[in-house]
Write an enzyme that holds these catalytic residues in place. Structure first.
Site, short mmCIF file in Angstrom:
data_model
loop_
_atom_site.label_atom_id
_atom_site.label_comp_id
_atom_site.label_asym_id
_atom_site.label_seq_id
_atom_site.Cartn_x
_atom_site.Cartn_y
_atom_site.Cartn_z
N ALA A 1 22.64 -25.71 -4.67
CA ALA A 1 21.72 -25.06 -5.60
C ALA A 1 21.14 -23.78 -5.00
O ALA A 1 20.01 -23.40 -5.27
CB ALA A 1 20.59 -26.01 -5.97
N ARG B 1 24.57 -14.52 -13.39
CA ARG B 1 25.04 -14.43 -14.77
C ARG B 1 24.00 -14.94 -15.77
O ARG B 1 24.10 -14.69 -16.96
CB ARG B 1 26.37 -15.18 -14.93
CG ARG B 1 27.52 -14.46 -14.26
CD ARG B 1 28.76 -15.33 -14.10
NE ARG B 1 28.66 -16.21 -12.94
CZ ARG B 1 29.64 -17.01 -12.52
NH1 ARG B 1 30.80 -17.04 -13.18
NH2 ARG B 1 29.48 -17.77 -11.45
N ALA C 1 -23.21 -28.08 -49.25
CA ALA C 1 -22.17 -27.05 -49.13
C ALA C 1 -22.77 -25.79 -48.55
O ALA C 1 -23.88 -25.38 -48.91
CB ALA C 1 -21.56 -26.77 -50.49
C1 UD1 Z 1 32.91 -23.14 -8.52
C2 UD1 Z 1 34.23 -23.36 -7.80
C3 UD1 Z 1 35.37 -23.36 -8.82
C4 UD1 Z 1 35.11 -24.43 -9.88
C5 UD1 Z 1 33.73 -24.24 -10.50
C6 UD1 Z 1 33.42 -25.42 -11.40
C7 UD1 Z 1 34.01 -22.32 -5.60
C8 UD1 Z 1 34.35 -21.15 -4.75
N1 UD1 Z 1 34.45 -22.30 -6.86
O1 UD1 Z 1 32.96 -21.84 -9.12
O2 UD1 Z 1 36.61 -23.64 -8.17
O3 UD1 Z 1 36.12 -24.37 -10.87
O4 UD1 Z 1 32.71 -24.16 -9.49
O5 UD1 Z 1 32.18 -25.26 -12.06
O6 UD1 Z 1 33.39 -23.25 -5.12
N2 UD1 Z 1 26.15 -22.16 -4.48
C9 UD1 Z 1 25.43 -22.26 -3.33
N3 UD1 Z 1 25.57 -21.31 -2.35
C10 UD1 Z 1 26.41 -20.29 -2.50
C11 UD1 Z 1 27.18 -20.17 -3.68
C12 UD1 Z 1 27.02 -21.14 -4.66
O7 UD1 Z 1 24.62 -23.19 -3.17
O8 UD1 Z 1 26.50 -19.46 -1.56
C13 UD1 Z 1 25.96 -23.18 -5.52
C14 UD1 Z 1 25.52 -22.59 -6.83
O9 UD1 Z 1 24.10 -22.56 -6.90
C15 UD1 Z 1 26.13 -23.53 -7.84
C16 UD1 Z 1 27.37 -24.07 -7.15
O10 UD1 Z 1 27.19 -23.80 -5.77
O11 UD1 Z 1 25.25 -24.59 -8.14
C17 UD1 Z 1 28.65 -23.41 -7.65
O12 UD1 Z 1 28.58 -22.02 -7.45
P1 UD1 Z 1 29.07 -20.98 -8.53
O13 UD1 Z 1 28.84 -19.61 -7.99
O14 UD1 Z 1 28.52 -21.30 -9.85
O15 UD1 Z 1 30.63 -21.27 -8.50
P2 UD1 Z 1 31.68 -21.04 -9.68
O16 UD1 Z 1 32.04 -19.62 -9.74
O17 UD1 Z 1 31.21 -21.69 -10.90
CA CA Z 2 29.29 -22.55 -11.58
#
Ligand code: UD1
Ligand code: CA
Length: 485
Positions: free
Chosen positions: A14, A20, A428
């Site tokens: 998290a 986005r 009233a």
């Molecule tokens: C990720 C997966 C992708 C998968 C998708 C499914 C990776 C590289 N990609 O992509 O293969 O299909 O989820 O939903 O893992 N987060 C951290 N630290 C960071 C980056 C992210 O804690 O440095 C957390 C984010 O808060 C989030 C989760 O990891 O809760 C996923 O990160 P996000 O950037 O949403 O990955 P996706 O591009 O969705």
């Molecule tokens: Ca994601």
């Protein structure tokens, strides 16, 4: 649910910026049906039955430590450099003896605990380095693609959208972002993940290739896309997930005996409790810890927040906030209970009645454009049309105490602090600035006291005074007619 997963440590990612979402609130704190999405992920993690979940956060998402401080342990990722780096941050604080790690994404809130248990069990049974969830997705855009061996058996690697070749982009099997790991293996190899040459991020799915180099198995649970594994990256996906959750909440209540006239347009928060034979008309919004008793009908367009409503009530196009309503009460149309109101049995409120921080005893009638604030109103008292408590003198709030069987004439101003005894009446237009003893009548501006005519002893002619009532006594004592429906 697994009964063999005692050693599993759930790690929830998290720390991402959630850019986005274009929000000042961390993504995982955005709400679905009245709860932050991270709360649902924590529920699923706990249901697997392992250790207390460990949440990875970053300085940008530090708010999660305040919101969930009692429910999880925390690891800080100083810079969100990617999901593999987030897991590295978790391992830095995870206890040595942890043998299995379940990684969840904080932005995949509808994930089901039975799937997680299956994932953990499969990895253990095969002694695999890692287990992934592969989804046959209707819309793979933006997600990591699962690349398999030609016979379809082996997971060779997972490629992110940004890094994929045109052929890989054709693959419709995607990575759900939940994983089970052999913790000892993960500790040895996590530092070997190299940043993507395309994005510079450290990808957690890159571990698939490392496991294969080590000749360790990578296993997958394959599922159809039913929406429970949808990640939320933007507000449009947030609305889609909420729609799914809303329909499943409504479905649960309908199975338990609640009539929901239009389930697509009825908004019931996660923690709301509804008894059998409750009827929810279209456009109803029930928020927070609201509870509705058996046989009560909530009319179209009502919004009820953190309020307990009794049995066999009718609430009609009204807003109720942080209040209590006893059985057989009728409210509305267009009434507003503000926080701290308590409405006794069989009371009737309607047609633009506002109540704040007040107790209305059973049988009180308050119809037609009225305001009762910071007051106690006794049994069967009638609040006439247009009457208000003037509870605020511009500096402080003051109390109004009204006894039982009081008859408040139309357009009375009760200037607080003021007290009306049992059976008192007002004319009233009376502006009541001093207490009215039981059985007395107050008339005029400012109001003077009289004995009501019915109870009056032989007529003693009153002297004419400049304080004469604004409205003659007889018609003045009339309120508007009680409403029945
Ligand atoms: C990720 C997966 C992708 C998968 C998708 C499914 C990776 C590289 N990609 O992509 O293969 O299909 O989820 O939903 O893992 N987060 C951290 N630290 C960071 C980056 C992210 O804690 O440095 C957390 C984010 O808060 C989030 C989760 O990891 O809760 C996923 O990160 P996000 O950037 O949403 O990955 P996706 O591009 O969705
Ligand atoms: Ca994601």
């Amino acid at each position: 649910m697994s009964n063999t997963s005692d050693a599993v440590l759930p790690v929830i990612l998290a720390a991402g910026l959630g850019t986005r979402m274009k929000s000042r609130t961390p993504k995982v704190l955005h709400e679905l049906c009245g709860r932050p999405m991270l709360a649902y992920v924590l529920d699923a993690a706990r249901e697997v039955g392992g250790r207390r979940p460990l949440v990875v956060y970053s300085p940008a998402t530090a708010e999660v430590t305040e919101t969930f401080g009692d429910e999880a342990d925390f690891a800080i990722q100083e810079m969100p450099l990617g999901t593999a780096d987030a897991v590295r941050a978790a391992l830095a604080v995870a206890p040595e003896e942890v043998g299995e790690i379940l990684v969840l994404s904080g932005d995949v809130p509808l994930v089901q605990s039975d799937l997680l248990a299956e994932l953990v069990d499969l990895r253990r049974a095969r002694n695999a380095a890692m287990a992934v969830v592969a989804v046959h997705s209707v819309n793979p855009t933006g997600l990591g693609r699962v690349v398999r061996s030609d016979d379809g058996g082996q997971v060779l690697r997972i490629v992110e959208q940004k890094d994929a070749t045109p052929e890989e982009l054709e693959i419709d099997e995607v990575n759900a972002g939940v994983y089970a790991f052999d913790a000892a293996w993960l500790r040895r190899r996590i530092a070997d993940v190299k940043p993507s040459p395309v994005s510079g991020e450290f990808y957690l799915p890159a571990l698939v290739v490392l496991a294969r180099e080590d000749r360790r198995a990578v296993v997958s649970v394959e599922v159809e896309d039913d929406g429970t594994l949808s990640g939320i990256n933007d507000r449009s996906q947030l609305a889609e997930a909420e729609l799914d959750l809303r329909l499943s909440i409504n479905e649960r209540h309908m199975i338990e005996g609640v009539t929901i006239v239009d389930p697509l347009r009825t908004y019931v928060d996660f923690a709301v409790e509804l008894a059998p034979d409750v009827v929810l008309e279209p456009g109803v919004i029930l928020r927070g810890k609201t509870r509705i008793g058996e046989g009560t009908r909530i009319g179209a367009g009502s919004q009820i927040i953190d309020t307990v409503v009794g049995r066999d009530c009718l609430v009609w196009a009204s807003v109720l906030e942080s209040s209590e309503v006893e059985d057989e009460v009728q409210i509305g149309p267009f009434s507003h209970l503000r926080p701290g109101s308590s409405i006794g049995r069989k009371a009737r409120l309607g047609n633009f009645a506002e109540v704040k921080a007040s107790r209305l005893e059973p049988g009180v009638q308050q119809h037609h454009f009225s305001y009762i604030g910071d007051a106690e109103v006794g049994e069967r008292t009638n609040v006439g049309a247009g009457s208000i408590t003037c509870n605020y003198d511009g500096v402080r709030k003051h109390k109004t105490r009204i006894g039982k069987n009081v008859f408040i004439g139309s357009d009375t101003m009760l200037v607080a602090p003021v007290e009306l005894g049992d059976g008192a009446r007002t004319g009233a237009g009376a502006v009541v600035t001093r207490d009215v003893p039981a059985g007395m009548l107050a008339v005029g501006v400012p109001a003077r006291l009289r004995k009501p005519r019915a109870a009056a002893s032989p007529p003693a002619e009153e002297p004419a005074t400049p304080e004469a009532p604004a409205v003659p006594e007889a018609p003045g004592a009339q309120g508007a007619e009680p409403v029945t429906r």
